[in-house]
Enzyme design. Sequence first.
Site, PDB file in Angstrom:
ATOM      1  N   HIS A 255      -9.066 -19.890  21.611  1.00 35.60           N
ATOM      2  CA  HIS A 255      -9.189 -18.476  21.205  1.00 35.60           C
ATOM      3  C   HIS A 255      -7.977 -17.665  21.665  1.00 35.60           C
ATOM      4  CE1 HIS A 255     -13.515 -18.736  20.014  1.00 35.60           C
ATOM      5  NE2 HIS A 255     -13.525 -19.694  20.909  1.00 35.60           N
TER       6      HIS A 255
ATOM      7  N   ASN B 253     -19.498 -16.705  18.179  1.00 35.47           N
ATOM      8  CA  ASN B 253     -18.599 -17.095  17.092  1.00 35.47           C
ATOM      9  C   ASN B 253     -19.147 -16.562  15.770  1.00 35.47           C
ATOM     10  OD1 ASN B 253     -16.692 -18.530  18.590  1.00 35.47           O
ATOM     11  ND2 ASN B 253     -17.705 -20.500  18.299  1.00 35.47           N
TER      12      ASN B 253
ATOM     13  N   HIS C  76     -17.407 -13.684  29.623  1.00 38.36           N
ATOM     14  CA  HIS C  76     -18.119 -14.763  30.315  1.00 38.36           C
ATOM     15  C   HIS C  76     -19.600 -14.727  29.914  1.00 38.36           C
ATOM     16  CE1 HIS C  76     -19.638 -17.485  33.108  1.00 38.36           C
ATOM     17  NE2 HIS C  76     -19.294 -16.945  34.248  1.00 38.36           N
TER      18      HIS C  76
ATOM     19  N   TYR D 294     -15.822 -20.182  32.247  1.00 39.36           N
ATOM     20  CA  TYR D 294     -15.174 -18.903  31.914  1.00 39.36           C
ATOM     21  C   TYR D 294     -14.559 -18.209  33.121  1.00 39.36           C
ATOM     22  CZ  TYR D 294     -16.687 -19.344  27.125  1.00 39.36           C
ATOM     23  OH  TYR D 294     -16.851 -19.795  25.842  1.00 39.36           O
TER      24      TYR D 294
HETATM   25 FE1  HDD Z   1     -15.735 -20.698  24.703  1.00 40.08          FE
HETATM   26  C1  HDD Z   1     -13.124 -18.602  25.181  1.00 40.08           C
HETATM   27  C2  HDD Z   1     -16.915 -18.676  22.180  1.00 40.08           C
HETATM   28  C3  HDD Z   1     -18.193 -22.987  23.984  1.00 40.08           C
HETATM   29  C4  HDD Z   1     -14.813 -22.496  27.366  1.00 40.08           C
HETATM   30  N1  HDD Z   1     -15.134 -18.978  23.837  1.00 40.08           N
HETATM   31  C5  HDD Z   1     -14.034 -18.256  24.181  1.00 40.08           C
HETATM   32  C6  HDD Z   1     -13.950 -17.088  23.379  1.00 40.08           C
HETATM   33  C7  HDD Z   1     -15.010 -17.106  22.524  1.00 40.08           C
HETATM   34  C8  HDD Z   1     -15.760 -18.297  22.822  1.00 40.08           C
HETATM   35  C9  HDD Z   1     -15.352 -16.080  21.469  1.00 40.08           C
HETATM   36  C10 HDD Z   1     -12.852 -16.048  23.444  1.00 40.08           C
HETATM   37  C11 HDD Z   1     -13.239 -14.913  24.328  1.00 40.08           C
HETATM   38  C12 HDD Z   1     -12.160 -13.870  24.321  1.00 40.08           C
HETATM   39  O1  HDD Z   1     -11.968 -13.266  23.258  1.00 40.08           O
HETATM   40  O2  HDD Z   1     -11.533 -13.689  25.355  1.00 40.08           O
HETATM   41  N2  HDD Z   1     -17.200 -20.835  23.313  1.00 40.08           N
HETATM   42  C13 HDD Z   1     -17.586 -19.863  22.429  1.00 40.08           C
HETATM   43  C14 HDD Z   1     -18.816 -20.252  21.790  1.00 40.08           C
HETATM   44  C15 HDD Z   1     -19.165 -21.465  22.280  1.00 40.08           C
HETATM   45  C16 HDD Z   1     -18.158 -21.829  23.256  1.00 40.08           C
HETATM   46  C17 HDD Z   1     -19.549 -19.422  20.755  1.00 40.08           C
HETATM   47  C18 HDD Z   1     -20.353 -22.310  21.980  1.00 40.08           C
HETATM   48  C19 HDD Z   1     -21.487 -21.839  21.610  1.00 40.08           C
HETATM   49  N3  HDD Z   1     -16.357 -22.434  25.492  1.00 40.08           N
HETATM   50  C20 HDD Z   1     -17.411 -23.215  25.082  1.00 40.08           C
HETATM   51  C21 HDD Z   1     -17.600 -24.306  26.007  1.00 40.08           C
HETATM   52  C22 HDD Z   1     -16.660 -24.152  26.987  1.00 40.08           C
HETATM   53  C23 HDD Z   1     -15.892 -22.985  26.640  1.00 40.08           C
HETATM   54  C24 HDD Z   1     -18.677 -25.366  25.897  1.00 40.08           C
HETATM   55  C25 HDD Z   1     -16.405 -24.987  28.212  1.00 40.08           C
HETATM   56  C26 HDD Z   1     -17.322 -25.601  28.871  1.00 40.08           C
HETATM   57  N4  HDD Z   1     -14.176 -20.612  25.972  1.00 40.08           N
HETATM   58  C27 HDD Z   1     -14.020 -21.450  27.039  1.00 40.08           C
HETATM   59  C28 HDD Z   1     -12.850 -21.085  27.911  1.00 40.08           C
HETATM   60  C29 HDD Z   1     -12.348 -19.775  27.233  1.00 40.08           C
HETATM   61  C30 HDD Z   1     -13.249 -19.649  26.027  1.00 40.08           C
HETATM   62  C31 HDD Z   1     -11.872 -22.171  28.124  1.00 40.08           C
HETATM   63  C32 HDD Z   1     -10.870 -19.661  26.927  1.00 40.08           C
HETATM   64  C33 HDD Z   1     -10.467 -18.290  27.376  1.00 40.08           C
HETATM   65  C34 HDD Z   1     -11.614 -17.776  28.071  1.00 40.08           C
HETATM   66  O3  HDD Z   1     -12.618 -18.692  28.074  1.00 40.08           O
HETATM   67  O4  HDD Z   1     -11.707 -16.701  28.607  1.00 40.08           O
HETATM   68  O5  HDD Z   1     -13.249 -20.881  29.206  1.00 40.08           O
END
Ligand code: HDD
Length: 666
Positions: A70, A143, A334, A357
């Site tokens: 993202h 999402n 988060h 997160y």
């Molecule tokens: Fe995630 C970012 C949505 C599963 C780990 N995720 C991130 C963002 C969105 C989502 C919208 C961007 C937030 C922003 O604009 O700053 N993610 C989802 C959805 C998931 C999902 C809808 C499943 C239902 N994500 C998911 C899993 C993991 C992560 C299973 C790890 C175990 N996601 C992350 C992250 C991010 C992230 C790596 C990258 C930047 C952040 O968190 O802040 O931690």
Amino acid sequence: MTNKKDEQLEAFRRDHSEDTALTTNQGLKMAEDEFSLKAGERGPTLLEDFHFREKMTHFDHERIPERIVHARGYGAHGEFEVYEDLSNYTKAKFLTDTSKKTPVFVRFSTVQGSKGSNDTVRDARGFATKFYTEEGNYDLVGNNIPVFFIQDAIKFPDLVHAIKPEPHNEIPQGGTAHDTFWDFFAQNPESTHMTMWTMSDRGLPKSFRTMEGFGVHTFRLINKEGKSHFVKFHWKPLLGTHSLVWDEAQIIAGKNSDFNREDLYESIEKGDYPEWELGLQIISEEDEFKFDFDILDPTKLWPEEEVPVKRVGKMTLNRNVDNVFAETEQVAFHPGHLVPGIDFSNDPLLQGRLFSYTDTQLSRLGGPNFHQIPINRPVCPFANNQRDGMHQSFVHKGQTSYHKNAINNNNPHTTPVEEGGFESYHEKIDAHKVRARSESFKDHYSQAKLYYNSLTQPEKEHLRDGFAFELGKCKHDFVKENAIANINKVDKDLATQIADKIGVQAPTTDEEVKSDKKSPALSMENTIKKLDTLSVAIIVTASSKEAEIKDIVQNLSDNKVNFKLVAEKAMTIGAFKVSETFDTVHSTFFDGIIVLDAKVPLLPPAKDYIEAANRHFKTIGFSKQAEAAIDATSVKKDEPGIIEIDASANNYLDALVKQRHWDRQP
Ligand code: HDD
């Protein structure tokens, strides 16, 4: 508009538009900022030039790591109001007090591409909302697709490694047209359902404003009595859910890589505030096992016809950020940011997200005090015994930083549940520790089939073509064949059509899900269609008449349709200033076009405008005198959505509201 968040941010805003002296970061006024300190005008720069060093050091460190997924996103501020008191279900104040306007910040994003990638790639979109409630920040990090690729968070690094550009050549950027993604798809069939969505029109949203949002996981709502209901959260766009077509998305990617962010920014600047209703699907604890899917499985949706979506409130985005880095880039979402009245379910994907997160912000935002960055601060008081760390911006007074203490009367103290203190839901757990997938999570195909069955014929064809494009680019035939074998378990006909397009053996076995079940809510054909904020290019020439333009634009404006006059070069026609040209915009940027002069197609780019609008199923209007213009193209005047407009273009608007004329599909 001001609200508590806006007021809080005001204290941090810096505006140098007034008489402002340029100083160093220590406040020293500088007499010169153009030249480094040198030994002689033509001599070397001196190490003692602290001003040069400070300026350059700060510049050298301006970038921070982009989000691991993202990375490309765009955000805006707004407000949320709840329509009715939901205290039967939850004690969350922002969902019970109808007099409250809760400030929100929303960041939309693509998933795969880096920060500088294109807006209109085929991908899922992030839809993350931070509610600044009086009980603390609540984040709904969702999402635009209601299901996820995997069922257990431990597979997230594998998924992301497979989906991101390949490590040996960093290709491709922004999409999934490569071997590792499709290898993952075939070897991890739990990804089948979400991939059906990303390959469909849902992977190509026309605008952030026309995207649904989904919390994806099952959460819990908890009321004052401690009773829990399972809930899924939805955002329903009031403009309806609309997408681009693939050819259009690719052209836009070249002509305006900021297409979606520009649309969001400009609509807010114009006052066309984007709006979504918050929807809840609620299942009582007693009904947990009544469905033919496990409600804890994030690869499953709850069909809206079985569990209706109750629309409980409205979010309006009404203010752009002042500074994209300070706000949109530094905002830290988060799924574990909760308020009393909302809690987690045992969805194993959600459970793992609760670790990831915070962890990612530590490297992205440089330490544990990222909650103090203005965009991340709650608007309610916040205090605890956490101290120090990188970028600590508070000066904590006093002797104690531990709980419990007598020296400071045990401040900061905990709050009883009855007075608003958070406690986790008292769920009874009696289990063995295992690393395993629940039997109830093992059906990967029924809902993929449900999705496919629910699409209209054009939507099915777009889905097929999406697969053919992305899968067709794989280098290994066995990867393509394995993927076809997996699609064959959803629908044999679909797998056969894709196999034919990408040149691999069609499936011979009959393994598809036998079901005709549909969920009409899943087809975008059944969405809201209205004229509000649609946009039209009116193509004019130097011989166009002011009077003719006037009637049309008046009617468009009366119907809240945006328009731009476009010509071969900038010009004025009476009172109308034509500042957009065939060089600066393209018909792909608009929902429809109107041609007012027979000579238009003689201008080479204009012919392309008309033909592109035609093959993207858009409404094309032409005036009587411009009939020859249409005749000079491949557009057939008797086809749906090709309209000889009446004087004020009323008949054109009747066609425009349909947005696409799929029956023109060859
Ligand atoms: Fe995630 C970012 C949505 C599963 C780990 N995720 C991130 C963002 C969105 C989502 C919208 C961007 C937030 C922003 O604009 O700053 N993610 C989802 C959805 C998931 C999902 C809808 C499943 C239902 N994500 C998911 C899993 C993991 C992560 C299973 C790890 C175990 N996601 C992350 C992250 C991010 C992230 C790596 C990258 C930047 C952040 O968190 O802040 O931690």
